[in-house]
Each structure stands twice: as C-alpha cells, then as structure tokens.
Design an enzyme around this catalytic site. Structure first.
Site, short mmCIF file in Angstrom:
data_model
loop_
_atom_site.label_atom_id
_atom_site.label_comp_id
_atom_site.label_asym_id
_atom_site.label_seq_id
_atom_site.Cartn_x
_atom_site.Cartn_y
_atom_site.Cartn_z
N MET A 19 0.84 -1.20 0.00
CA MET A 19 0.00 0.00 0.00
C MET A 19 0.88 1.26 0.00
SD MET A 19 -3.38 -0.99 2.11
CE MET A 19 -2.71 -0.88 3.75
N HIS A 26 9.11 -3.54 3.46
CA HIS A 26 8.72 -3.76 2.07
C HIS A 26 9.94 -4.10 1.22
CE1 HIS A 26 5.54 -0.73 3.34
NE2 HIS A 26 4.80 -1.74 2.95
N GLN A 50 -10.35 -2.91 2.14
CA GLN A 50 -9.82 -3.56 3.35
C GLN A 50 -9.76 -2.61 4.55
OE1 GLN A 50 -5.99 -4.54 1.37
NE2 GLN A 50 -5.04 -4.01 3.31
N GLN A 143 -2.74 -12.39 7.94
CA GLN A 143 -2.89 -12.19 6.49
C GLN A 143 -2.17 -13.29 5.70
OE1 GLN A 143 -2.79 -8.26 4.26
NE2 GLN A 143 -0.64 -8.83 4.10
N SER A 175 6.43 -0.26 10.14
CA SER A 175 5.09 -0.17 9.57
C SER A 175 4.90 1.22 9.00
CB SER A 175 4.06 -0.42 10.67
OG SER A 175 2.78 0.03 10.25
#
Ligand code: AMP
Length: 276
Positions: A19, A26, A50, A143, A175
């Site tokens: 995202m 990432h 979501q 997830q 995050s």
C-alpha cells in the site's frame, strides 16, 4: 496493459503487493523476490475495501515519489499503480470467499470485512500478474494464512513466500503507520517486542501458566501511559484457534495489537512448544 505485458514474459515473476509508504520491511520482500525470480512486480494500491475505518483510509501515508525512487534503485521491473476504478470496475461489489474462519478470527473480529477486502484485491491482482511467487511479511501473520487459504481455494499455482519481520533498532516492527507516532512514542513502543519475548521466556519456564503470563503481560503494557492492548493472545500457528492451556500444538503464535492513540501497532512472535 499489465496483463498484455505479462503474456510476453515466460520467466518466473515475483509479486510484492503493497500500500506504499515503503520502508525496509517492504524492501526486504522486494529484495527476496529479485533474488529468486527473473522479474519482480510491485503494486502500490491503498485498497479501500480492506479499510473498515474511513479515517484510517484518509490518513494513510502517501510517499509516492520516494517510493518510486526506491523501487527504481532496487531494480524492480514493473510498478503497478492502478486507480480504484480499474481494480473495482463494478463499484462496491465484493466477492465473498470461504476462508475457513481465518477472516473473522482475532484481527478479523477487530476489523470486520478487512480480510475479505484483502482477498478481493489479491484475487484480482493474482489473476492479472499470474505470479510464480508472491511475497508477504510475517508482520501481518494472519494475512499470510488468509492468503495461503485464498490461493488454495482459487487453485492458483502461485507459491506464497513469507518473509521475516523487519524491525527498528529498538525492536518496534516497521510499519507505514509508524509515521503517525512521535519520536517518544516510537522509542517507548519497544515495550511490545520486549513483552512478547518475556512471554516466551516465562512460557518455556512454566508452560502450565500461559494464561496468567499473558494476563501479566497485558497489564505491563496497559500500565504504560501511551499504550492500550487491543488484543494479546496465543493461538495455534496454523489454525489460529486460541490456546490458554495445554496440551499445545507444535507451534504457537503470539498475536497482538497495541493501540497508541489512534495508531494500531501489530506484532507477533512464533513459539515452538516441544508439545507441552
Ligand atoms: P502494506 O503496505 O502494509 O500492505 O504491506 C505490504 C507487505 O509488506 C505485507 O506483506 C506486509 O506484511 C509486509 N510488511 C509490512 N511491514 C513489514 C515489516 N516490518 N517486515 C516485513 N514485512 C513487512
């Protein structure tokens, strides 16, 4: 266009859905993909379906320019940045998947519809990209189980690769949402990782007292003025069935969300139980 491009490429493709607001977590997924595949595709799409909370969606960080620079520097082959209408041409219509209850347990109970939203977007992306391998972080443990189940029910040939949690020096899991924390909050948030490791140590010493250990751990966090436990529990690492006492499965996962004001901080830790 992406589907057309993909048809002309016969080698292996690694896919990293994100995202955006990219950080080292990432980048570690992308690096794993680049190492293992002929080509690596990365999507940046803040998936509205979501988000169960409109405010969370609106304040999701956007750092697209530095994201693109990081992707170019890494040597990612394809960046997919679809507009919402391209992903959801039929508006709000959502498929409903049988995710064996993995979508409504724990994080799914705190965020109704979240995992069905994840499944919807990944179903579309997987059909488009047809990845050989798709990369996900252990950071979002539940997830990873949902995605494995999705691939199984859709009978897709994609292999799901789970990469370790990348952390700040003080142990805080990286995050995109950490951008909303103050410097002091970030520092103090080391309590989450420390508490998970403390639970593991206590559990290994005295497995029969798991519930008491977890209750004490919650109290330790709640006693801190910045933090409030949303949930902290031990579950079977495969089924996510909660465990408070033995006999335990081979592997337990400690799952937690700790709120720091409006920011939800997710973390988890796997424990091998030696079947106690
Ligand atoms: P997001 O952009 O938050 O949807 O995350 C995209 C992917 O990166 C997901 O598979 C996440 O689990 C993974 N990810 C996010 N943070 C981390 C981290 N700290 N370490 C490893 N993977 C992460």
């Amino acid at each position: 266009m992406l589907a057309g491009y993909r048809r002309f490429h016969n080698g292996s493709v690694g896919f990293v859905p994100t995202m955006g607001a990219l950080h080292h977590g990432h980048l570690s997924l992308l690096t794993s993909s680049i190492r293992k595949n002929d080509q690596t595709y990365c999507s940046i799409f803040v998936n509205p379906s979501q988000f169960d909370n409109q405010q969370d969606l609106e304040r999701y960080p956007n750092t697209i320019e530095s994201d693109l620079n990081a992707l170019i520097d890494l040597g990612v082959d394809v960046v997919y940045l679809p507009p919402v209408e391209e992903v959801y041409p039929h508006g709000d219509h959502q498929n409903v998947y049988d995710l064996s209850g993995l979508d409504v347990a724990i994080e799914g109970a705190s965020r109704p519809g979240h995992f069905q939203g994840v499944a919807n977007v990944l179903d579309r992306f997987f059909r488009l990209v047809q990845p050989t391998r798709a990369y996900f972080g252990q950071k979002d443990y539940q997830q990873t189980l949902v995605v494995k189940r999705l691939v199984e029910i859709l009978k897709l040939p994609t292999s799901i690769e789970v990469c370790p949690i990348v952390r700040e020096e003080n142990g805080l899991a990286m995050s995109s949402r950490n951008a909303h924390l103050s410097k002091e909050e970030k520092q103090e948030a080391s309590i989450i990782r420390k508490t998970l490791l403390w639970i593991e140590r206590e559990f290994k010493r005295n497995p029969h007292h798991l519930q008491k250990i977890i209750d004490d751990a919650k109290k330790q966090i709640n006693d801190h003025p910045f933090f409030q436990v949303d949930y902290l529990l031990a579950a079977d690492a495969q089924t996510l069935v909660e465990f408070e006492q033995g006999p335990f499965p081979d592997q337990l996962v400690l799952l937690t969300v700790v709120a720091c004001g409006p920011v939800r901080l997710l973390d988890n830790h796997l424990i091998h139980t030696d079947r106690k």
